[in-house]
Design an enzyme around this catalytic site. Structure first.
Site, short mmCIF file in Angstrom:
data_model
loop_
_atom_site.label_atom_id
_atom_site.label_comp_id
_atom_site.label_asym_id
_atom_site.label_seq_id
_atom_site.Cartn_x
_atom_site.Cartn_y
_atom_site.Cartn_z
CG HIS A 139 -6.10 -2.09 8.71
ND1 HIS A 139 -6.20 -0.94 9.47
CD2 HIS A 139 -4.77 -2.34 8.62
CE1 HIS A 139 -4.98 -0.53 9.80
NE2 HIS A 139 -4.09 -1.36 9.31
CG ASP A 150 -0.34 -0.53 2.48
OD1 ASP A 150 0.90 -0.53 2.59
OD2 ASP A 150 -1.09 -0.95 3.37
CD GLU A 176 -8.80 1.20 7.86
OE1 GLU A 176 -8.89 0.20 8.59
OE2 GLU A 176 -8.06 2.17 8.13
CG ASP A 231 -9.18 -1.09 11.67
OD1 ASP A 231 -8.24 -1.84 11.30
OD2 ASP A 231 -9.53 -0.08 11.02
C1 F6R Z 1 1.38 -1.61 6.20
C2 F6R Z 1 0.00 -2.11 6.23
C3 F6R Z 1 -0.82 -2.12 7.45
C4 F6R Z 1 -0.05 -2.53 8.71
C5 F6R Z 1 -0.99 -2.48 9.92
C6 F6R Z 1 -0.26 -2.82 11.20
O1 F6R Z 1 1.93 -1.72 4.91
O2 F6R Z 1 -0.47 -2.51 5.20
O3 F6R Z 1 -1.88 -3.04 7.26
O4 F6R Z 1 0.47 -3.82 8.55
O5 F6R Z 1 -1.54 -1.20 10.02
O6 F6R Z 1 0.69 -1.82 11.45
P1 F6R Z 1 1.77 -1.99 12.59
O7 F6R Z 1 2.64 -3.13 12.18
O8 F6R Z 1 2.51 -0.68 12.58
O9 F6R Z 1 1.03 -2.25 13.84
#
Ligand code: F6R
Length: 258
Positions: free
Chosen positions: A136, A65, A141, A134
């Site tokens: 995702h 992303d 989301e 959440d």
């Molecule tokens: C990052 C991504 C997000 C993260 C998620 C968890 O490329 O796609 O889905 O993997 O927000 O983030 P952290 O690891 O910072 O808790």
């Protein structure tokens, strides 16, 4: 779905690096995540590369992303982040590290082009995933279509608040992102999701043991024929069948690979 429970975040990183090392040796197409969780795994892979134990020279990589509106040179763009945290420290060809174009005039066209590029590369062999509090994955989301392609999404308030730590203020976090869709992610050959810390325990229980539902986008792992979830004890604390997952791993036949 295979669930591996490790004592702490460091041993989650080691287990994940073991799996990626196998794929790197085969010149695989890697799907890479940013965020905090995989950073320790990337550090471990860099160490193994520096010791001469593995090479990424035959690999290519696709990011999950990107923030919309951040130029690629912005230090919090995922384009810059993955280079700073991982790919610039190993021998992967920089021109073969791809990410969605968050500066494209037409994000939908950029998303479709990204899915085409993944397909033209022969698909992603292993996709690294973190999970949001959440539920995702990527930036899909709650409410995301389970078969979506790469497209623009609006971040949830909880994600904006979670990611504010990387920016000067909450209002500096971009509201829109381009993310591989749940359909895109599902087409990878192997999904490997990492989660550490008790703030991920609810999301981990929901994705592994809750219903398959758009309300928990990570629950699409339940549909995938090859999904590995690696968690530390803190992130595993709400799993009802944790003892069964430990028993399964302890009795894993030697012929079964990752
Ligand atoms: C990052 C991504 C997000 C993260 C998620 C968890 O490329 O796609 O889905 O993997 O927000 O983030 P952290 O690891 O910072 O808790």
């Amino acid at each position: 779905m295979e669930i591996l429970i490790r004592t702490n975040a460091a041993s989650v990183a080691t287990a994940a690096a073991d799996i990626i090392s196998d794929y790197a040796g085969r010149g695989a197409t890697l799907g890479l995540a940013t965020g905090s969780t995989p950073v320790a795994m990337y550090k471990e892979l860099i160490t193994r590369y520096q010791r001469g134990e593995l090479s990424f020279s035959q690999c290519q990589a696709f990011l999950l992303d990107e923030y919309i509106g951040l130029p690629r040179g912005h230090e919090q763009s995922y384009f810059a982040t993955i280079r700073r945290e991982f790919t610039h420290h190993v021998d992967i060809d920089d021109a073969r590290v791809y990410s969605p174009d968050g500066t494209a005039e037409n994000p939908d066209e950029a998303g479709a082009a990204y899915d085409e590029a993944i397909a033209a590369a022969g698909g992603i062999d292993i996709q690294v995933l973190g999970v949001g509090t959440d539920g995702h994955i990527g930036f899909n989301e709650p409410g995301s279509s389970l078969s979506s392609g790469t497209r623009m999404k609006t971040l949830h308030a909880s994600t904006i608040s979670d990611n504010a730590r990387f920016f000067d203020s909450t209002s500096a976090v971009p509201v829109h992102v381009l993310t591989q869709g749940l359909g895109t992610i599902s087409r990878a050959g192997h999904l490997m999701l990492l989660a550490t810390g008790s703030n991920k325990a609810e999301a981990v229980a929901a994705l592994a043991e809750g219903p398959l539902s758009a309300i928990c986008p990570a629950s699409i792992l339940q549909l995938h024929p090859h999904a590995t979830v690696i968690v530390d004890e803190a992130a595993a604390e709400q799993l009802r069948h944790a003892d069964y997952y430990r028993f399964t791993e302890a009795n894993k036949p030697s012929w079964q690979g990752h």
